[in-house]
Design an enzyme around this catalytic site. Sequence first.
Site, PDB file in Angstrom:
ATOM      1  N   SER A 242       0.847  -1.186   0.000  1.00  0.00           N
ATOM      2  CA  SER A 242       0.000   0.000   0.000  1.00  0.00           C
ATOM      3  C   SER A 242       0.883   1.237   0.000  1.00  0.00           C
ATOM      4  O   SER A 242       2.111   1.135   0.070  1.00  0.00           O
ATOM      5  CB  SER A 242      -0.907   0.010   1.231  1.00  0.00           C
ATOM      6  OG  SER A 242      -0.116   0.251   2.377  1.00  0.00           O
ATOM      7  N   LYS A 243       0.229   2.379  -0.061  1.00  0.00           N
ATOM      8  CA  LYS A 243       0.952   3.656  -0.174  1.00  0.00           C
ATOM      9  C   LYS A 243       2.015   3.833   0.899  1.00  0.00           C
ATOM     10  O   LYS A 243       3.087   4.352   0.645  1.00  0.00           O
ATOM     11  CB  LYS A 243      -0.046   4.813  -0.078  1.00  0.00           C
ATOM     12  CG  LYS A 243      -0.698   5.127  -1.395  1.00  0.00           C
ATOM     13  CD  LYS A 243      -1.006   6.627  -1.496  1.00  0.00           C
ATOM     14  CE  LYS A 243      -1.427   7.005  -2.888  1.00  0.00           C
ATOM     15  NZ  LYS A 243      -2.621   6.275  -3.333  1.00  0.00           N
ATOM     16  N   ARG A 244       1.694   3.370   2.100  1.00  0.00           N
ATOM     17  CA  ARG A 244       2.652   3.637   3.188  1.00  0.00           C
ATOM     18  C   ARG A 244       3.975   2.898   2.986  1.00  0.00           C
ATOM     19  O   ARG A 244       4.973   3.199   3.629  1.00  0.00           O
ATOM     20  CB  ARG A 244       2.034   3.319   4.552  1.00  0.00           C
ATOM     21  CG  ARG A 244       1.962   1.868   4.882  1.00  0.00           C
ATOM     22  CD  ARG A 244       1.114   1.590   6.103  1.00  0.00           C
ATOM     23  NE  ARG A 244       0.646   0.228   6.047  1.00  0.00           N
ATOM     24  CZ  ARG A 244       1.361  -0.804   6.435  1.00  0.00           C
ATOM     25  NH1 ARG A 244       2.559  -0.630   6.935  1.00  0.00           N
ATOM     26  NH2 ARG A 244       0.874  -2.035   6.337  1.00  0.00           N
ATOM     27  N   HIS A 245       4.017   1.901   2.079  1.00  0.00           N
ATOM     28  CA  HIS A 245       5.276   1.212   1.800  1.00  0.00           C
ATOM     29  C   HIS A 245       6.143   1.981   0.806  1.00  0.00           C
ATOM     30  O   HIS A 245       7.256   1.580   0.514  1.00  0.00           O
ATOM     31  CB  HIS A 245       5.008  -0.184   1.223  1.00  0.00           C
ATOM     32  CG  HIS A 245       4.376  -1.108   2.204  1.00  0.00           C
ATOM     33  ND1 HIS A 245       3.145  -1.674   2.015  1.00  0.00           N
ATOM     34  CD2 HIS A 245       4.815  -1.570   3.400  1.00  0.00           C
ATOM     35  CE1 HIS A 245       2.842  -2.441   3.045  1.00  0.00           C
ATOM     36  NE2 HIS A 245       3.834  -2.390   3.904  1.00  0.00           N
ATOM     37  N   GLY A 246       5.609   3.078   0.264  1.00  0.00           N
ATOM     38  CA  GLY A 246       6.376   3.850  -0.721  1.00  0.00           C
ATOM     39  C   GLY A 246       5.801   3.653  -2.104  1.00  0.00           C
ATOM     40  O   GLY A 246       4.605   3.419  -2.254  1.00  0.00           O
TER      41      GLY A 246
END
Length: 470
Positions: A242-246
């Site tokens: 997801s987005k929080r992984h980059g």
Amino acid sequence: MSVSERPIVTRIAPSPTGSMHIGTARTALFNWLYAKHTGGRFLLRIEDTDRERSTESAVQVILDGLAWLGLEADAPAVFQYAQAERHREVVDELLLRGRAYRCWMTVEELAAEREIARAAGRAIRSPWRDQAAPSGVNLPHVVRFKGPIEGETLVNDLVKGPVLFQNRDLDDLVLLRSDGAPTYNLAVVVDDHDMGITHVIRGDDHLNNAARQTLIYQAMDWELPAFGHLPLIHGPDGAKLSKRHGAQAVGEFADMGYLPEAMRNYLARLGWGHGDDELFSDEQAIAWFDVKDVVKAPARLDWAKIAHVNNHYIRLADDGRLADLVIDAMAREGDVIAEGVRDRLIAVIPFVKEGAKTVLELRDLCRFAVAERPIVLNDKSVSLLAPETRERLLRLATRLADETIWTPPSLTVALRAFAESEGVGMGKFGPALRAVLSGGLPAPDLAGALSALGRDESLGRMDDALSRVE
Ligand code: GLU
């Protein structure tokens, strides 16, 4: 010819609804590798049947993403929406064969049936499955597939192995909506059949669809393709990416300065591998790749590994190409690219590229060399220029001006000889020289920095700094 005898045809079938996800890139790569491995063909279908979500620009993002990755299809893209007439023809055929039926359930009736089915733990069924048309046949209706209620459907998956589905759990899926629009599962089957696809290799979020699609193939007496469902790509922590992984989109990886060949190499290792081989060429991947060797467990994105792989390919890359990529990265940030910058980049890149994990890092490592004279010295650099050191650097400048060979080995010798003649260690003037040459920006070792800048620029920068009035 049966599927096993036909030349292999693979495809990717992305929906153009946004960016191109890294998972789609990996699916494309595996399909491309398998087609190349078997001497077959790799095709592209744009699944643009969802008219509200599909956009022209998202189609372009997919085409650009594939071109950037070097995974171009062997034929022009097929657009699914353009095949709608053909999809409707197949629905007519299924109706004729008694394998589809018109369903006049209202929205309310469907909602009620859904409740009952949920409570009973069974799939929803339409009363129209076995009933003649109501009077007033112009009433709005959908067309549903008439699936078997008994028995099992086997998906003999190349990755997951045999997966059995109980037919009673599969509802009679809608083939045509009330506005005549074909639905996803129907369109996929018809298009894959018409495109001669022998191997459907895609994300395992489609495994359930494979059972439904198998039933449609069987109802049409079409030969089944082989299915291979790839486990998803997870983030480094094992959670769904997801987005929080980059970065997640292919375009983001490109902008961050990952090279396409590095992406191909790295993505190939996400869920597949050849022993412990970490770095390999396209030719090797093509020679080695087989869908049946894809692992069942989700693959985890590993930023350290991807950086390592990218660094490897940056080191191998042509310096002119890297210079162009650095210029692109600078231009994207609004930097004005002065004349001669490309030449300066080509001169400096060989000295710094070993330390760059991305093109953006390479750009930062090159900044000292592309700065225009007089370069700005940061405070720390200025503080290194005590009067005694300035005197020494002036003597060094005179000495360097006499150097006839401006290469790292000869400059190293010259710097050492100068230190000796001054009776001091390199530490007495090295940091100051570095400061004068780089202004405090990251730079390679002294001989490398001097070489990369060239004689005129190096001596010019020394002169600028040493003639500064404090
Ligand atoms: N259009 C589907 C998707 O974007 C892929 C369908 C398929 O590969 O069969 O997920």
